[in-house]
Design a protein around this motif. Structure first.
Motif, PDB file in Angstrom:
ATOM      1  N   TYR A 107      40.460  99.158  36.916  1.00 49.57           N
ATOM      2  CA  TYR A 107      41.789  98.522  36.838  1.00 49.57           C
ATOM      3  C   TYR A 107      41.728  97.041  37.208  1.00 49.57           C
ATOM      4  O   TYR A 107      42.310  96.217  36.529  1.00 49.57           O
ATOM      5  CB  TYR A 107      42.775  99.266  37.752  1.00 49.57           C
ATOM      6  CG  TYR A 107      44.193  98.804  37.572  1.00 49.57           C
ATOM      7  CD1 TYR A 107      44.943  99.226  36.481  1.00 49.57           C
ATOM      8  CD2 TYR A 107      44.785  97.935  38.480  1.00 49.57           C
ATOM      9  CE1 TYR A 107      46.247  98.815  36.307  1.00 49.57           C
ATOM     10  CE2 TYR A 107      46.091  97.512  38.309  1.00 49.57           C
ATOM     11  CZ  TYR A 107      46.814  97.958  37.225  1.00 49.57           C
ATOM     12  OH  TYR A 107      48.108  97.536  37.043  1.00 49.57           O
ATOM     13  N   ASP A 108      40.980  96.712  38.263  1.00 48.52           N
ATOM     14  CA  ASP A 108      40.890  95.311  38.689  1.00 48.52           C
ATOM     15  C   ASP A 108      39.722  94.557  38.044  1.00 48.52           C
ATOM     16  O   ASP A 108      39.529  93.376  38.298  1.00 48.52           O
ATOM     17  CB  ASP A 108      40.816  95.217  40.213  1.00 48.52           C
ATOM     18  CG  ASP A 108      39.642  95.986  40.792  1.00 48.52           C
ATOM     19  OD1 ASP A 108      38.977  96.747  40.054  1.00 48.52           O
ATOM     20  OD2 ASP A 108      39.384  95.832  41.998  1.00 48.52           O
ATOM     21  N   ALA A 109      38.943  95.245  37.190  1.00 47.62           N
ATOM     22  CA  ALA A 109      37.820  94.608  36.501  1.00 47.62           C
ATOM     23  C   ALA A 109      37.617  95.278  35.138  1.00 47.62           C
ATOM     24  O   ALA A 109      36.624  95.968  34.903  1.00 47.62           O
ATOM     25  CB  ALA A 109      36.555  94.720  37.349  1.00 47.62           C
ATOM     26  N   PRO A 143      46.407 103.256  37.826  1.00 48.68           N
ATOM     27  CA  PRO A 143      45.117 102.725  38.293  1.00 48.68           C
ATOM     28  C   PRO A 143      44.287 103.696  39.123  1.00 48.68           C
ATOM     29  O   PRO A 143      43.091 103.477  39.284  1.00 48.68           O
ATOM     30  CB  PRO A 143      45.504 101.497  39.113  1.00 48.68           C
ATOM     31  CG  PRO A 143      46.949 101.657  39.427  1.00 48.68           C
ATOM     32  CD  PRO A 143      47.539 102.485  38.343  1.00 48.68           C
TER      33      PRO A 143
END
Length: 152
Positions: A107-109, A143
Motif C-alpha cells: 500500500y505504501d510502496a 491496505p
C-alpha cells in the motif's frame, strides 16, 4: 361470519398461488465460465478480469475482508502466499460483497507490475507469471489485505 370465511378463502388462494409459482419456477442453468488468461512477464504484466465467476480460482477474497481484522488471522486472501511454477496462472476471485483489487507491491510502496483495478463482487482476475521471483500484492481499497505469489 361471512367476512371471516371470505378472508380465509382469500388467504387460502394466496397460499395456493404462491406455492404454484414456487414449484413451477425453474432456475435457468448458468453457463460454465471459460477460463481466460494472458501470458505475461514481469516486464508487461496485464491480467484479465472475468465478471461473474463464482467458483474456482487459486486465491479467494472471502466475505467481510473489507473490514480490518482479516490480517490478524491471515485470511484476507486465501491462501495469502501461493507458490507456482513459471508459466502458470493465478486466479483471484472476489467472493466478498465489497470491491477489492489485486495490485503489485505494498500500500505504501506500490509497484507497476500489475493492477486488476477495482473488482466487483464475484469478478475474477487471472494473471500468468512467466519469470521466477517473489511478488507481493495488496488491495488498494483495504491496505491491511496483503498477499504474495512465489514463482519458482
Amino acid at each position: 361470519m361471512i367476512k371471516k370465511i371470505a378472508a380465509a378463502s382469500i388467504v387460502g388462494i394466496v397460499i395456493i398461488v404462491s406455492l404454484a409459482v414456487a414449484f413451477s419456477t425453474e432456475m435457468e442453468p448458468q453457463p460454465e465460465p471459460q477460463p481466460e488468461s494472458n501470458a505475461v512477464s514481469s516486464h508487461s504484466m496485464q491480467g484479465v478480469i472475468q465478471p461473474d465467476v463464482m467458483t474456482g480460482g487459486d486465491v479467494i477474497m472471502p466475505t467481510k475482508v473489507s473490514r480490518p481484522g482479516c490480517e490478524e488471522t491471515d485470511r484476507c486472501y486465501i491462501p495469502s502466499v501461493i507458490t507456482i511454477s513459471a508459466g502458470e496462472s493465478v486466479t483471484w476471485v472476489n467472493e466478498d460483497s465489497a470491491f477489492h483489487s489485486v495490485t503489485s507491491g505494498f500500500y505504501d510502496a506500490p509497484q507497476d507490475l500489475f493492477d486488476s483495478g477495482h473488482m466487483d463482487p464475484f469478478d475474477s482476475y487471472t494473471l500468468t507469471f512467466d519469470e521466477p521471483g517473489t511478488i507481493d500484492y495488496y488491495c488498494t481499497l483495504h491496505p491491511w489485505m496483503e498477499g504474495q505469489v512465489i514463482v519458482e
